[in-house]
Scaffold this active site. Structure first.
Site, mmCIF file in Angstrom:
data_model
loop_
_atom_site.group_PDB
_atom_site.id
_atom_site.type_symbol
_atom_site.label_atom_id
_atom_site.label_comp_id
_atom_site.label_asym_id
_atom_site.label_seq_id
_atom_site.Cartn_x
_atom_site.Cartn_y
_atom_site.Cartn_z
ATOM 1 N N ARG A 61 0.887 -1.177 0.100
ATOM 2 C CA ARG A 61 -0.146 0.252 0.135
ATOM 3 C C ARG A 61 0.747 1.225 0.578
ATOM 4 O O ARG A 61 0.269 2.436 -0.310
ATOM 5 C CB ARG A 61 -0.876 -0.261 1.767
ATOM 6 C CG ARG A 61 -2.406 -0.769 0.427
ATOM 7 C CD ARG A 61 -2.847 -1.187 2.074
ATOM 8 N NE ARG A 61 -2.856 -2.376 2.720
ATOM 9 C CZ ARG A 61 -2.676 -2.740 4.470
ATOM 10 N NH1 ARG A 61 -3.575 -2.059 4.012
ATOM 11 N NH2 ARG A 61 -1.895 -3.894 4.512
ATOM 12 N N GLU A 98 4.098 -9.586 14.593
ATOM 13 C CA GLU A 98 3.717 -10.115 16.176
ATOM 14 C C GLU A 98 4.343 -11.595 16.721
ATOM 15 O O GLU A 98 4.325 -12.380 17.846
ATOM 16 C CB GLU A 98 2.174 -10.472 16.062
ATOM 17 C CG GLU A 98 1.375 -10.286 17.760
ATOM 18 C CD GLU A 98 0.254 -9.543 17.659
ATOM 19 O OE1 GLU A 98 -0.403 -9.369 16.717
ATOM 20 O OE2 GLU A 98 -0.147 -9.809 18.594
#
Ligand code: AMP
Length: 173
Positions: A61, A98
């Site tokens: 993006r 994560e």
């Protein structure tokens, strides 16, 4: 369109891509001509006098914002991509996610010591991704003039990880 109106064009998608994440869907901002123009106008106003040589867009993006910004600022565009996508010799950085790690790459001849760089991505979350990109840029000795995001999830404290770096975001949550 002001920043508050711009914020209203972003769509929340709960539990995407996994449970507990509220995904900020920017396709609804991108498809709105007024919103798209406002977002670019804000970023161009911010960086127009900064003599940027290269805008670095982070896959994928960051490419949407980065290439138009490069054009408008009279700069070049340099992609940072996921491992294995760039065709020429690369420098790479591996950073923590994560769960697990990810690797980003840049062409080894993309920047030089004198390059004034603007890094662009759509969203700042934990800051791990952009931290990795700053390490790639530092590997060339290039100057990071700015790091721009459309959205910052400030409750994830990404800025802490990026202390001392010139972070800017249009919309904060
Ligand atoms: P981070 O490395 O944690 O700062 O994550 C940043 C990257 O993950 C950005 O390129 C975003 O596109 C994506 N991302 C992380 N969290 C979200 C979210 N809640 N909504 C949309 N994109 C996200």
């Amino acid at each position: 369109m002001n920043v508050e109106q711009l914020k209203q064009t972003i769509r929340d998608i709960p539990d995407f891509p996994k449970e507990g994440i509220i995904f900020k869907d920017i396709t609804t901002l991108l498809s709105n001509p007024e919103a798209l123009k406002s977002a670019f106008d804000i970023l161009i106003e911010k960086y127009k006098d900064e003599k940027i040589d290269q805008v670095i867009g982070i896959e994928s993006r960051g490419f949407i914002f980065g290439s138009v910004l490069a054009y408008m600022l009279g700069a070049g565009f340099t992609p940072v991509r996921k491992k294995g996508k760039l065709p020429y010799k690369t420098k790479s950085v591996t950073y923590e996610l994560e769960y697990g790690t990810d690797t980003l790459e840049i062409h080894e001849d993309a920047l030089s010591e004198s390059t004034r760089v603007l890094i662009v991505d759509d969203l700042l979350a934990t800051g791990g991704t952009v931290k990795g990109v700053t390490e790639l840029v530092n590997g060339f000795g290039a100057e990071i003039v700015g790091i721009a995001f459309l959205i910052e999830l400030s409750f994830l404290n990404g800025r802490q990880k990026l202390e001392g770096l010139p972070i800017y975001s249009i919309i904060e949550y």
